[in-house]
Write an enzyme that holds these catalytic residues in place. Sequence first.
Site: not given
Length: 213
Positions: A44, A98, A42, A101, A46
């Site tokens: 993302d 994750h 992803c 999400c 993080r």
Amino acid sequence: MRSLSHLFANNRAWSERIRRSDPEFFPRLSRQQRPRYLWIGCADSRVPANDIVGLLPGELFVHRNIANVVVHSDLNCLSVIQFAVDVLQIEHIIVCGHYGCSGVNAALQNQRVGLADNWLGHVQDVHAKHDTRVAAIADLPQRVDRLCELNVIEQVANVCQTTIVGDAWDRGQRLSVHGWVYGLRDGLVHDLQTTVTGRDEATSRYEAALAAL
């Protein structure tokens, strides 16, 4: 704000730390790229792929998009897979989602986010396919996490169905496809037990991963 001087300062400090610990690191890295792994994850912020699995630059080939989706119309993702498999001869493809999400959450709740709604339609397809499994969970965050897991399992299946991976297996190339989920709360990776090492395993591993949820 036109200047990002703090990022350049961070870069210089990082480069200096690496060169102090291993003076030959950058010259060695510039001469070759020989990763054993392709990470499809992803986008993302993080979820830092290299850091999560403790690998240095040059050891992990990476493709990222919203909600770690693999679809046969995405030439960007397919090109990365093809280059990794055929040129770099990687041995492992890791699809890693994750928990929590945001893209999966938006798809689950039919939230409008803009242009990305079209992309997240692929995750909504996963939800529709497994609606009974998701609806059986009362708690919303747990429903999101279950859909994150289901999405990874479906994307592993999509990777296995690509002509790139199929051709690699047909010619006897060693190649495994894995499905993982990363926990934002504890920093740990969870194996969804959907590892596939050949065409003949794809269906049975898919069914076993679903049964294990």
